[in-house]
Write a protein that holds these residues in place. Structure first.
Motif, short mmCIF file in Angstrom:
data_model
loop_
_atom_site.label_atom_id
_atom_site.label_comp_id
_atom_site.label_asym_id
_atom_site.label_seq_id
_atom_site.Cartn_x
_atom_site.Cartn_y
_atom_site.Cartn_z
N PHE A 10 8.92 -4.14 5.43
CA PHE A 10 8.48 -2.82 5.86
C PHE A 10 7.07 -2.58 5.33
CE2 PHE A 10 10.93 -2.60 1.98
CZ PHE A 10 10.22 -1.76 1.14
N LEU A 11 6.42 -1.58 5.88
CA LEU A 11 5.05 -1.25 5.48
C LEU A 11 5.03 0.10 4.79
CD1 LEU A 11 3.36 -2.23 8.86
CD2 LEU A 11 3.18 -3.50 6.72
N VAL A 12 4.35 0.14 3.65
CA VAL A 12 4.11 1.39 2.94
C VAL A 12 2.62 1.44 2.65
CG1 VAL A 12 4.55 2.72 0.83
CG2 VAL A 12 6.42 1.48 1.93
N ASN A 13 1.96 2.45 3.19
CA ASN A 13 0.51 2.61 3.01
C ASN A 13 -0.27 1.35 3.38
OD1 ASN A 13 0.84 5.26 2.11
ND2 ASN A 13 1.20 4.58 0.03
N GLY A 14 0.18 0.63 4.40
CA GLY A 14 -0.52 -0.54 4.88
C GLY A 14 -0.19 -1.83 4.17
N PHE A 15 0.69 -1.78 3.19
CA PHE A 15 1.07 -2.98 2.46
C PHE A 15 2.45 -3.45 2.90
CE2 PHE A 15 -1.93 -0.82 -0.33
CZ PHE A 15 -2.79 -1.86 -0.64
N ALA A 16 2.58 -4.75 3.19
CA ALA A 16 3.87 -5.33 3.57
C ALA A 16 4.70 -5.52 2.31
CB ALA A 16 3.67 -6.66 4.28
N MET A 17 5.91 -4.98 2.34
CA MET A 17 6.84 -5.09 1.22
C MET A 17 8.15 -5.63 1.76
SD MET A 17 5.91 -1.45 -0.56
CE MET A 17 6.36 -1.89 -2.22
N SER A 18 9.01 -6.06 0.86
CA SER A 18 10.30 -6.59 1.32
C SER A 18 11.40 -6.16 0.37
CB SER A 18 10.25 -8.12 1.40
OG SER A 18 10.11 -8.67 0.12
N ALA A 63 5.77 -7.73 10.34
CA ALA A 63 5.31 -6.54 9.61
C ALA A 63 3.79 -6.52 9.52
CB ALA A 63 5.93 -6.50 8.22
N LYS A 64 3.19 -7.64 9.18
CA LYS A 64 1.74 -7.69 8.99
C LYS A 64 0.96 -7.42 10.28
CE LYS A 64 1.45 -10.32 4.77
NZ LYS A 64 0.88 -11.45 4.07
N LYS A 65 1.58 -7.64 11.43
CA LYS A 65 0.91 -7.34 12.70
C LYS A 65 0.62 -5.85 12.84
CE LYS A 65 3.73 -9.08 15.77
NZ LYS A 65 4.37 -9.65 16.97
#
Length: 78
Positions: A10-18, A63-65
């Protein structure tokens, strides 16, 4: 589609997290779940399977897309 313990992104503030899928509950229409380590002031967020490919992604590449598209971000923590 989802499985308990499955890694999702998922993305939070533009950062991909898992995180891993936990508390998976299935009905005929949909699935609800939480992501281990992702929550807010009130505890874990309950997410819906309809969010797959919109704010929850099945791969880091997917997600990064969407890192530059704020509407694809998962709501932030507190």
């Amino acid at each position: 589609m989802l499985k308990e313990g499955m890694q999702v992104y998922f993305l939070v503030n533009g950062f991909a997290m898992s995180g891993k899928v936990i508390d998976l509950k299935k009905t005929k229409e949909h699935e609800t779940f939480s992501i281990e380590g992702y929550g807010g002031c009130g505890g874990l967020h309950i997410l819906d399977s309809s969010q797959i490919h919109h704010t929850i992604f099945l791969s880091e590449e997917e997600a990064k897309k969407y890192q530059d598209q704020e509407q694809m971000y998962l709501d932030g923590h507190c």
